[in-house]
Design an enzyme around this catalytic site. Structure first.
Site, PDB file in Angstrom:
ATOM      1  N   TYR A  46      15.579  30.162   8.146  1.00 42.67           N
ATOM      2  CA  TYR A  46      14.524  31.015   8.710  1.00 42.67           C
ATOM      3  C   TYR A  46      14.598  31.101  10.221  1.00 42.67           C
ATOM      4  CZ  TYR A  46      12.351  30.629   4.088  1.00 42.67           C
ATOM      5  OH  TYR A  46      12.097  30.664   2.738  1.00 42.67           O
ATOM      6  N   CYS A  81      13.571  23.951   5.198  1.00 35.50           N
ATOM      7  CA  CYS A  81      12.796  24.833   4.338  1.00 35.50           C
ATOM      8  C   CYS A  81      11.976  23.995   3.359  1.00 35.50           C
ATOM      9  CB  CYS A  81      13.718  25.761   3.551  1.00 35.50           C
ATOM     10  SG  CYS A  81      14.847  26.697   4.597  1.00 35.50           S
ATOM     11  N   ARG A 103       1.172 -10.745   7.083  1.00 33.67           N
ATOM     12  CA  ARG A 103       0.995  -9.567   6.226  1.00 33.67           C
ATOM     13  C   ARG A 103       1.999  -8.466   6.575  1.00 33.67           C
ATOM     14  NH1 ARG A 103      -4.232  -9.577   8.467  1.00 33.67           N
ATOM     15  NH2 ARG A 103      -3.722  -7.550   9.340  1.00 33.67           N
ATOM     16  N   HIS A 124      -6.611  -7.170  12.590  1.00 34.85           N
ATOM     17  CA  HIS A 124      -5.390  -6.374  12.701  1.00 34.85           C
ATOM     18  C   HIS A 124      -5.187  -6.028  14.178  1.00 34.85           C
ATOM     19  CE1 HIS A 124      -2.207  -4.061  10.875  1.00 34.85           C
ATOM     20  NE2 HIS A 124      -2.738  -2.874  11.087  1.00 34.85           N
ATOM     21  N   ASP A 171      12.312  23.522   0.150  1.00 36.32           N
ATOM     22  CA  ASP A 171      13.026  22.744  -0.869  1.00 36.32           C
ATOM     23  C   ASP A 171      14.503  22.545  -0.542  1.00 36.32           C
ATOM     24  OD1 ASP A 171      11.868  25.446  -2.829  1.00 36.32           O
ATOM     25  OD2 ASP A 171      13.464  25.486  -1.341  1.00 36.32           O
ATOM     26  N   ARG A 208     -11.000  -0.007  14.576  1.00 40.57           N
ATOM     27  CA  ARG A 208     -10.843   0.700  13.313  1.00 40.57           C
ATOM     28  C   ARG A 208     -11.811   0.056  12.331  1.00 40.57           C
ATOM     29  NH1 ARG A 208      -4.760   1.273  10.828  1.00 40.57           N
ATOM     30  NH2 ARG A 208      -5.366  -0.609   9.717  1.00 40.57           N
ATOM     31  N   LYS A 249       0.847  -1.200   0.000  1.00 34.52           N
ATOM     32  CA  LYS A 249       0.000   0.000   0.000  1.00 34.52           C
ATOM     33  C   LYS A 249       0.885   1.254   0.000  1.00 34.52           C
ATOM     34  CE  LYS A 249      -0.334  -0.115   5.075  1.00 34.52           C
ATOM     35  NZ  LYS A 249      -1.198  -0.459   6.223  1.00 34.52           N
TER      36      LYS A 249
END
Ligand SMILES: *Cc1c(COP(=O)(O)O)cnc(C)c1O
Length: 406
Positions: A268, A320, A222, A166, A322, A134, A35
């Site tokens: 920053y 930052c 799994r 699960h 990038d 869940r 997944k």
């Protein structure tokens, strides 16, 4: 391709991790959970590598990923998908020979309707909520659903091939809920079988349970994170303790290197200030690429680790969008264009995704899955696919994904 960073994924390592996991659960089949784009490693090449390592099942949360595996020609193993909302392309999944999970009565109705529409038997795994809270039928919900499920089976619309659940605390093998969920699961299996379901596979174990709770291996395990070589139980042991090796290495080229004086604020808000004259390197990866901003550094604490040559340094100042900055030290000889590694196998003391998880206050799962599609994936160890049927095509498929994801 000019992106100055990449995630190098070693497919032979994924295959050998699967072999190790099979040795941990020798009496069970293995479903490699692929997944979330195979936890960021690339859906199709990773799935093929897992199959080469002996996975006889593949698992995805999203139906689109399960169908994508079939569309890419991944035909041999069984595929299970388990998370969908009303209106999902269930008919397509059935036609693609994908097993579907059923977690509610309305979901069963949709699966039955889809199976009638396409004139094929849907292979169904009943999901039981044994305590995670869940997805899944409560034990009472299972009892209520079984008559309708068995009628649909008698009609040929569905085959009840699986029952599964699960765990909530698989990473704490001694936790009382592991035992308790196991008991609830065993009751659910008995109930379904007594009612007449011919179950092929009962399954509840994720990576942590595969490695630490053999009593819950049942017919099928799994694992997800462990397939990619990361430990699901870092407090108990690292990958090497379980015969696993991290499959992904995140590397970049330094964009610039420059000398700055002492007392120079970095990034920053100047969370980091150079303690002496030094050289700063700019690494062209940031939070838009999936580098967690929570792994920023400051005066007090170095941020996420970065391997530079044979030294492990830390992010200096804020991450930052990038880029991040690394303080290379006054005597550094590194130049722009030199390769640095953010995480990899951990060999020779190099940083790992687990180290980044600690730096960011999260789990390794999040570090690898959050890596953006903007970062090219490059595949090595592709020869492991050559032995499998259609190996050449498979290797080409891996290369195509590298280019196609850009
Ligand atoms: C993600 C997932 C797994 C794999 O979990 P890991 O901890 O990565 O091994 C197994 N089963 C289900 C239902 C999952 O959602």
């Amino acid at each position: 391709m000019s992106f100055p960073a990449r995630a190098v994924v070693d497919l032979s390592v994924i295959a050998s991790n699967v072999r190790s996991l099979r040795a941990h659960a020798p009496t069970a089949q293995l479903m490699a959970v692929v997944k979330a784009d195979a936890y960021g490693h690339g859906l199709v090449p990773s799935a093929r590598a897992a199959v080469a390592g002996g996975a006889t099942w593949l698992g995805t949360a999203q139906m689109d990923e399960a169908i994508a595996l079939r569309d890419a020609g991944v035909t041999a193993p069984r595929v299970l998908t388990w998370l969908y909302a009303p209106g999902a392309p269930i008919a397509r999944a059935i036609e693609a020979d994908v097993d579907v999970s059923v977690s509610s009565a309305p979901a069963l109705d949709e699966v039955v309707a889809a199976a009638r529409l396409v004139g094929r038997t849907a292979r169904v795994h009943l999901k039981v909520d044994t305590g995670l809270g869940r997805n899944g039928l409560t034990p009472d919900g299972l009892a209520d659903l079984l008559p309708a499920a068995l009628r649909a089976q008698a009609e040929g619309a569905v085959a009840l091939v699986g029952i599964w659940s699960h765990l909530a605390f698989a990473d704490e093998p001694d936790h009382a809920t592991v035992r308790a969920q196991h008991d609830v699961f065993a009751d659910a299996v008995r109930l379904a079988e007594a009612a007449g379901a011919a179950i092929e596979v009962r399954h509840i174990a994720n990576s942590a349970a595969t490695l630490t709770s053999p009593q819950v291996h049942y017919d099928l395990v799994r694992p997800g994170i462990a397939v990619y070589g990361l430990s699901p139980v870092p407090q108990l042991g690292g990958p090497g303790d379980y015969g696993l090796v991290p499959a992904m290495t995140l590397e970049a080229e330094l964009a610039t290197v420059k000398r700055v004086p002492a007392g120079h604020g970095v990034s920053y808000a100047h969370q980091y200030v150079t303690p002496h004259e030094t050289r700063l390197g700019v690494v062209p990866l940031g939070y838009a690429d999936g580098i967690p901003r929570h792994a920023s550094g400051s005066r007090e604490r170095s941020g996420g680790p970065i391997r530079v040559g044979d030294r492990t340094l830390g992010v200096a100042g804020r991450v930052c969008m990038d880029q991040v900055v690394v303080d290379l030290g006054p005597d550094a000889t590194e130049q722009a264009g030199d390769r640095v590694e953010l995480f990899g196998t951990g060999a020779d003391g190099g940083p790992t995704a687990q180290d980044w998880a600690v730096a960011a206050g999260t789990i390794s799962y999040e570090i690898v899955t959050r890596l953006s599609g903007s970062v090219p994936r490059e595949y090595v160890g592709v020869e492991v696919l050559a032995g499998s049927a259609g190996g050449a095509a498979a290797a080409t498929g891996a290369a195509a994904v590298t280019g196609g994801a850009r």
